[in-house]
Write an enzyme that holds these catalytic residues in place. Sequence first.
Site, PDB file in Angstrom:
ATOM      1  N   LYS A 183      26.063  29.531  26.879  1.00 43.34           N
ATOM      2  CA  LYS A 183      24.532  29.657  27.668  1.00 43.34           C
ATOM      3  C   LYS A 183      24.375  31.394  27.509  1.00 43.34           C
ATOM      4  O   LYS A 183      23.395  31.818  27.130  1.00 43.34           O
ATOM      5  CB  LYS A 183      24.533  29.318  29.075  1.00 43.34           C
ATOM      6  CG  LYS A 183      24.599  27.665  28.944  1.00 43.34           C
ATOM      7  CD  LYS A 183      24.560  27.172  30.392  1.00 43.34           C
ATOM      8  CE  LYS A 183      24.690  25.658  30.294  1.00 43.34           C
ATOM      9  NZ  LYS A 183      24.818  25.339  31.532  1.00 43.34           N
ATOM     10  N   GLN A 238      25.973  26.162  37.530  1.00 47.55           N
ATOM     11  CA  GLN A 238      26.748  25.181  36.631  1.00 47.55           C
ATOM     12  C   GLN A 238      27.388  23.951  37.674  1.00 47.55           C
ATOM     13  O   GLN A 238      28.009  24.191  38.594  1.00 47.55           O
ATOM     14  CB  GLN A 238      27.710  25.922  35.949  1.00 47.55           C
ATOM     15  CG  GLN A 238      28.597  25.256  35.002  1.00 47.55           C
ATOM     16  CD  GLN A 238      27.643  24.806  33.791  1.00 47.55           C
ATOM     17  OE1 GLN A 238      26.816  25.429  33.296  1.00 47.55           O
ATOM     18  NE2 GLN A 238      27.837  23.430  33.524  1.00 47.55           N
ATOM     19  N   ASP A 256      16.830  24.064  35.451  1.00 44.09           N
ATOM     20  CA  ASP A 256      17.486  22.867  34.922  1.00 44.09           C
ATOM     21  C   ASP A 256      16.504  21.773  35.161  1.00 44.09           C
ATOM     22  O   ASP A 256      16.708  20.554  34.832  1.00 44.09           O
ATOM     23  CB  ASP A 256      18.566  22.576  35.947  1.00 44.09           C
ATOM     24  CG  ASP A 256      19.800  23.041  35.587  1.00 44.09           C
ATOM     25  OD1 ASP A 256      20.050  22.848  34.130  1.00 44.09           O
ATOM     26  OD2 ASP A 256      20.830  23.338  36.207  1.00 44.09           O
TER      27      ASP A 256
END
Length: 291
Positions: A53, A97, A120
């Site tokens: 990422k 995460q 997200d």
Amino acid sequence: MSKVIDGKAFAESVRAGVGKQVEWLKSNHNITPGLAVVLVGEDPASQVYVRNKGKQTLEAGMNSYEHKLDTSVSEAELLALIDQLNNDETVHGILVQLPLPDHMREAAVIDAIDYRKDVDGFHLTNVGLLNTGGDGVVPCTPLGCIMMLKERLGSLSGKNAVVVGRSNIVGKPMAALLLKESCTVTIAHSRTADLPDVCRSADILVAAVGRPEMIPGDWVKPGAAVIDVGINRIERDGKNKLVGDVDYASCEAVAGAITPVPGGVGPMTIACLLHNTVQQAARQHNVELPS
Ligand code: NDP
């Protein structure tokens, strides 16, 4: 045209588009989008995801900030970091995460992120916006799936869509996006009666189950579009292999279009994370991005 939907190539084109939007934000508004990724603990798979990422964020011309915390860190310390990032003007997107260590409440951590910096799409406000037709951020994996479907099929209106799996991160938002495209949507799960017949009714079949090669070709309607979200590590012939939730060989034989594993949904997920970061940066500055 090949039946195979090449997620890797499509992800590259999405990333190139994001790169152009970043350039435009920099030169026209002096904004460099920034993504902060928070990793708690040493989970090897999470470490690989976070590294990828960060690398792709930088390649798209954005700023990348990594915060690595020890597994022993308290929930209060993590919440304090999120508060700091919420108030940092150079940070436009915050990603924590998952999974988190057992002593942390995932829902509380996700909800502590300012929904305008949620990339997200897991924050309750963004979940609500998705389900009420509002302008929020959409979870990356289902967003990637819907982009590929629209690119391949054009209008999805009126199609029968079956999503196998009802998780908050894939199944439910996938169903919401298909509904938004005016599909007739069925969500199947572990208690669904006669799953093979339900799958056979699908013009669009999305598998998000987490069970290696569970869906065979004779569950697929001839000509259907099959989107395989599953990522399962298995051992075959003494070798480690990645397979999806559909049995690729038998499904490919009947499907009209299909995503492979690897190289299908997976690459699109990070591309959509970059897309979401730029969208959030533009929203925070009330800027309309060129398409
Ligand atoms: P979850 O484990 O959270 O959800 C799995 C879903 O599948 C549940 O709704 C479950 O039903 C359903 N299910 C389980 N067994 C069966 C069965 N025998 N028949 C029908 N339905 C069943 O998984 P996720 O949604 O998080 O992930 C699904 C897959 O997608 C995994 O392989 C994961 O690795 C992959 N994934 C891939 C991503 C990517 O970037 N490509 C990103 C995220 C996930 P019930 O609710 O009834 O238990």
